[in-house]
Design a protein around this motif. Sequence first.
Motif, PDB file in Angstrom:
ATOM      1  N   LYS A   1      39.610  49.595  57.770  1.00  0.00           N
ATOM      2  CA  LYS A   1      40.867  48.976  57.363  1.00  0.00           C
ATOM      3  C   LYS A   1      41.633  49.939  56.471  1.00  0.00           C
ATOM      4  CE  LYS A   1      42.523  44.709  55.136  1.00  0.00           C
ATOM      5  NZ  LYS A   1      42.080  43.463  54.443  1.00  0.00           N
ATOM      6  N   LYS A   2      42.936  50.042  56.723  1.00  0.00           N
ATOM      7  CA  LYS A   2      43.782  50.977  55.977  1.00  0.00           C
ATOM      8  C   LYS A   2      44.825  50.192  55.190  1.00  0.00           C
ATOM      9  CE  LYS A   2      44.310  52.361  60.018  1.00  0.00           C
ATOM     10  NZ  LYS A   2      43.092  51.712  60.545  1.00  0.00           N
ATOM     11  N   LEU A   3      44.844  50.396  53.894  1.00  0.00           N
ATOM     12  CA  LEU A   3      45.775  49.695  53.016  1.00  0.00           C
ATOM     13  C   LEU A   3      46.535  50.718  52.181  1.00  0.00           C
ATOM     14  CD1 LEU A   3      43.400  46.863  51.749  1.00  0.00           C
ATOM     15  CD2 LEU A   3      45.227  46.615  53.429  1.00  0.00           C
ATOM     16  N   SER A   4      47.853  50.612  52.191  1.00  0.00           N
ATOM     17  CA  SER A   4      48.647  51.495  51.341  1.00  0.00           C
ATOM     18  C   SER A   4      48.671  50.942  49.925  1.00  0.00           C
ATOM     19  CB  SER A   4      50.069  51.633  51.884  1.00  0.00           C
ATOM     20  OG  SER A   4      50.744  50.392  51.822  1.00  0.00           O
ATOM     21  N   LEU A   5      48.921  51.816  48.983  1.00  0.00           N
ATOM     22  CA  LEU A   5      48.899  51.411  47.578  1.00  0.00           C
ATOM     23  C   LEU A   5      49.976  50.379  47.277  1.00  0.00           C
ATOM     24  CD1 LEU A   5      47.327  52.062  45.000  1.00  0.00           C
ATOM     25  CD2 LEU A   5      49.067  53.753  44.440  1.00  0.00           C
ATOM     26  N   VAL A   6      51.104  50.462  47.974  1.00  0.00           N
ATOM     27  CA  VAL A   6      52.196  49.516  47.716  1.00  0.00           C
ATOM     28  C   VAL A   6      51.869  48.127  48.253  1.00  0.00           C
ATOM     29  CG1 VAL A   6      53.952  51.316  47.666  1.00  0.00           C
ATOM     30  CG2 VAL A   6      53.355  50.264  49.840  1.00  0.00           C
ATOM     31  N   GLU A   7      50.890  48.023  49.172  1.00  0.00           N
ATOM     32  CA  GLU A   7      50.505  46.723  49.720  1.00  0.00           C
ATOM     33  C   GLU A   7      49.508  45.985  48.833  1.00  0.00           C
ATOM     34  OE1 GLU A   7      50.873  47.950  54.460  1.00  0.00           O
ATOM     35  OE2 GLU A   7      48.917  47.702  53.520  1.00  0.00           O
ATOM     36  N   LEU A   8      48.882  46.692  47.913  1.00  0.00           N
ATOM     37  CA  LEU A   8      47.840  46.085  47.092  1.00  0.00           C
ATOM     38  C   LEU A   8      48.438  45.314  45.925  1.00  0.00           C
ATOM     39  CD1 LEU A   8      45.319  49.069  46.968  1.00  0.00           C
ATOM     40  CD2 LEU A   8      45.319  47.120  48.526  1.00  0.00           C
ATOM     41  N   ASP A   9      47.652  44.407  45.432  1.00  0.00           N
ATOM     42  CA  ASP A   9      48.046  43.639  44.250  1.00  0.00           C
ATOM     43  C   ASP A   9      48.209  44.597  43.072  1.00  0.00           C
ATOM     44  OD1 ASP A   9      48.171  41.983  41.986  1.00  0.00           O
ATOM     45  OD2 ASP A   9      47.053  40.407  43.021  1.00  0.00           O
ATOM     46  N   GLU A  10      49.289  44.437  42.346  1.00  0.00           N
ATOM     47  CA  GLU A  10      49.570  45.348  41.231  1.00  0.00           C
ATOM     48  C   GLU A  10      48.520  45.260  40.131  1.00  0.00           C
ATOM     49  OE1 GLU A  10      52.672  42.298  38.957  1.00  0.00           O
ATOM     50  OE2 GLU A  10      53.361  44.244  39.701  1.00  0.00           O
ATOM     51  N   HIS A  11      47.728  44.184  40.127  1.00  0.00           N
ATOM     52  CA  HIS A  11      46.685  44.047  39.110  1.00  0.00           C
ATOM     53  C   HIS A  11      45.421  44.817  39.476  1.00  0.00           C
ATOM     54  CE1 HIS A  11      49.105  41.059  37.071  1.00  0.00           C
ATOM     55  NE2 HIS A  11      49.197  40.346  38.196  1.00  0.00           N
TER      56      HIS A  11
ATOM     57  N   ASP B   1      53.590  56.132  47.877  1.00  0.00           N
ATOM     58  CA  ASP B   1      53.720  55.913  49.318  1.00  0.00           C
ATOM     59  C   ASP B   1      52.729  56.752  50.122  1.00  0.00           C
ATOM     60  OD1 ASP B   1      55.790  54.150  48.875  1.00  0.00           O
ATOM     61  OD2 ASP B   1      57.337  55.706  49.010  1.00  0.00           O
ATOM     62  N   ASP B   2      52.154  57.775  49.504  1.00  0.00           N
ATOM     63  CA  ASP B   2      51.229  58.661  50.212  1.00  0.00           C
ATOM     64  C   ASP B   2      49.766  58.281  49.992  1.00  0.00           C
ATOM     65  OD1 ASP B   2      53.457  60.093  50.988  1.00  0.00           O
ATOM     66  OD2 ASP B   2      53.316  61.499  49.312  1.00  0.00           O
ATOM     67  N   ILE B   3      49.504  57.265  49.179  1.00  0.00           N
ATOM     68  CA  ILE B   3      48.129  56.902  48.815  1.00  0.00           C
ATOM     69  C   ILE B   3      47.674  55.716  49.661  1.00  0.00           C
ATOM     70  CG2 ILE B   3      46.619  56.171  46.943  1.00  0.00           C
ATOM     71  CD1 ILE B   3      48.632  57.466  45.005  1.00  0.00           C
ATOM     72  N   GLN B   4      46.471  55.837  50.227  1.00  0.00           N
ATOM     73  CA  GLN B   4      45.903  54.766  51.044  1.00  0.00           C
ATOM     74  C   GLN B   4      44.456  54.504  50.646  1.00  0.00           C
ATOM     75  OE1 GLN B   4      47.216  56.748  54.891  1.00  0.00           O
ATOM     76  NE2 GLN B   4      47.392  54.599  55.496  1.00  0.00           N
ATOM     77  N   LEU B   5      44.067  53.253  50.773  1.00  0.00           N
ATOM     78  CA  LEU B   5      42.679  52.843  50.584  1.00  0.00           C
ATOM     79  C   LEU B   5      42.068  52.606  51.961  1.00  0.00           C
ATOM     80  CD1 LEU B   5      40.286  51.817  48.832  1.00  0.00           C
ATOM     81  CD2 LEU B   5      41.357  49.551  48.929  1.00  0.00           C
ATOM     82  N   ILE B   6      40.953  53.271  52.241  1.00  0.00           N
ATOM     83  CA  ILE B   6      40.255  53.125  53.517  1.00  0.00           C
ATOM     84  C   ILE B   6      38.965  52.348  53.268  1.00  0.00           C
ATOM     85  CG2 ILE B   6      39.310  54.308  55.521  1.00  0.00           C
ATOM     86  CD1 ILE B   6      42.251  54.854  55.141  1.00  0.00           C
ATOM     87  N   CYS B   7      38.845  51.174  53.883  1.00  0.00           N
ATOM     88  CA  CYS B   7      37.647  50.333  53.770  1.00  0.00           C
ATOM     89  C   CYS B   7      37.026  50.181  55.153  1.00  0.00           C
ATOM     90  CB  CYS B   7      37.994  48.958  53.213  1.00  0.00           C
ATOM     91  SG  CYS B   7      38.789  48.972  51.589  1.00  0.00           S
ATOM     92  N   CYS B   8      35.771  50.567  55.295  1.00  0.00           N
ATOM     93  CA  CYS B   8      35.101  50.525  56.600  1.00  0.00           C
ATOM     94  C   CYS B   8      33.983  49.485  56.609  1.00  0.00           C
ATOM     95  CB  CYS B   8      34.527  51.899  56.951  1.00  0.00           C
ATOM     96  SG  CYS B   8      35.772  53.198  57.150  1.00  0.00           S
ATOM     97  N   GLN B   9      33.685  49.010  57.813  1.00  0.00           N
ATOM     98  CA  GLN B   9      32.579  48.080  57.995  1.00  0.00           C
ATOM     99  C   GLN B   9      31.265  48.751  57.604  1.00  0.00           C
ATOM    100  OE1 GLN B   9      32.516  44.930  59.054  1.00  0.00           O
ATOM    101  NE2 GLN B   9      34.474  44.555  60.068  1.00  0.00           N
ATOM    102  N   ALA B  10      30.380  47.967  57.011  1.00  0.00           N
ATOM    103  CA  ALA B  10      29.068  48.504  56.656  1.00  0.00           C
ATOM    104  C   ALA B  10      28.188  48.676  57.888  1.00  0.00           C
ATOM    105  CB  ALA B  10      28.384  47.590  55.645  1.00  0.00           C
TER     106      ALA B  10
ATOM    107  N   LEU C   1      33.962  44.290  53.193  1.00  0.00           N
ATOM    108  CA  LEU C   1      33.787  45.619  53.787  1.00  0.00           C
ATOM    109  C   LEU C   1      33.101  46.528  52.775  1.00  0.00           C
ATOM    110  CD1 LEU C   1      37.272  46.023  55.514  1.00  0.00           C
ATOM    111  CD2 LEU C   1      35.142  45.172  56.494  1.00  0.00           C
ATOM    112  N   ALA C   2      31.773  46.516  52.808  1.00  0.00           N
ATOM    113  CA  ALA C   2      30.987  47.259  51.819  1.00  0.00           C
ATOM    114  C   ALA C   2      30.484  48.580  52.373  1.00  0.00           C
ATOM    115  CB  ALA C   2      29.806  46.414  51.351  1.00  0.00           C
ATOM    116  N   GLY C   3      31.103  49.041  53.449  1.00  0.00           N
ATOM    117  CA  GLY C   3      30.703  50.319  54.031  1.00  0.00           C
ATOM    118  C   GLY C   3      31.407  51.478  53.361  1.00  0.00           C
ATOM    119  N   PRO C   4      31.537  52.596  54.056  1.00  0.00           N
ATOM    120  CA  PRO C   4      32.221  53.755  53.469  1.00  0.00           C
ATOM    121  C   PRO C   4      33.628  53.395  53.015  1.00  0.00           C
ATOM    122  CG  PRO C   4      31.103  54.369  55.498  1.00  0.00           C
ATOM    123  CD  PRO C   4      31.020  52.881  55.409  1.00  0.00           C
ATOM    124  N   MET C   5      33.972  53.815  51.820  1.00  0.00           N
ATOM    125  CA  MET C   5      35.275  53.520  51.244  1.00  0.00           C
ATOM    126  C   MET C   5      35.799  54.765  50.550  1.00  0.00           C
ATOM    127  SD  MET C   5      37.148  52.722  48.332  1.00  0.00           S
ATOM    128  CE  MET C   5      36.081  52.087  47.060  1.00  0.00           C
TER     129      MET C   5
END
Length: 308
Positions: free
Chosen positions: A39-49, A64-73, A202-206
């Motif tokens: 799963k790919k999430l941009s920083l602007v999509e995340l909760d500000e908290h 805008d260039d920062i993303q969080l990558i969450c993968c299946q375990a 999603l507790a896999g590679p992050m």
Amino acid sequence: MYSSGNPTNIANPIKDASVRIDLKTIDGRLTLFETTLCKKLSLVELDEHIDLDPQGYLTAYNKDDIQLICCQADGSISWLVPPIVQARFVQSLKWSMNIIFSWQFNRARPKGKEVVKYELILQDQDLPRPVEVMEVLNGTSNSFRIYNVYPRYFRVTGSGDVRFLEQAVRLVTGDLVLNHGSLEWWSFHDIDASNVSVCGELAGPMAIIVSEETPQGILGETLSKFSIWGLYITFVLAVGRFIRLQCADLRMRIPFENLPSCDRLLAICEDIYAARAEGELEVEEVLYWILVKIYRSPHMLLEYTKGD
């Protein structure tokens, strides 16, 4: 036309991500864990908290260039190695063992470098003991731990290279688990993923990735694809050499170019053509050698090309 030649930077986010973990010995290489469910999430999509950067690694970069990558375990492929092959592979663990972790990212640009791969071979001190891996493969245990697998923070440059964030030294540790059931499959559990609650189950590679902007336009795409060295070699060396060859030895061509009048020389050439057409080969040969003699003598060439 101006915008094509004048590059402007535009966002170049990660489109797809996948993870792979291989076990390598002197007998070859087997893939333990692989998943394309990330799963790919941009920083602007995340909760500000939600604070992904408590150490301040990302302050110098555009949000805008920062993303969080969450993968299946759980891996997306089954463990289908035949028992006889697995038994031979287990024996080879006594002699050597390497674990190779790799991320693969797909982006829209630059052309020809859309796929970016980051591969890391674990250091000896970060590997499990061979007996621990043998126990998992033999079925007497179900997991082993690998340390300092990959950096949590890194960036993908505009030219398609992977770099560590300069100040980030934190590495991820995780457990590799062989699950048994009607089918067998491997899982990778990031033991620190719980620190980032946005990944949920999603507790896999992050990883937290900075995918740098890339320039658009003709010049921008050229710079992204070939880098400044490629541009230098193409234009300065190749084009420069071509121009130099065209302009070299101009003094040697002065006696044969820019002549005042070439009418007499053209008349001899026309006579050669006419003699050949009439079958007068002897006359053609005589005229040919006259023309050669004129060009061999700068004095005669000057006399034959004087203006009226």
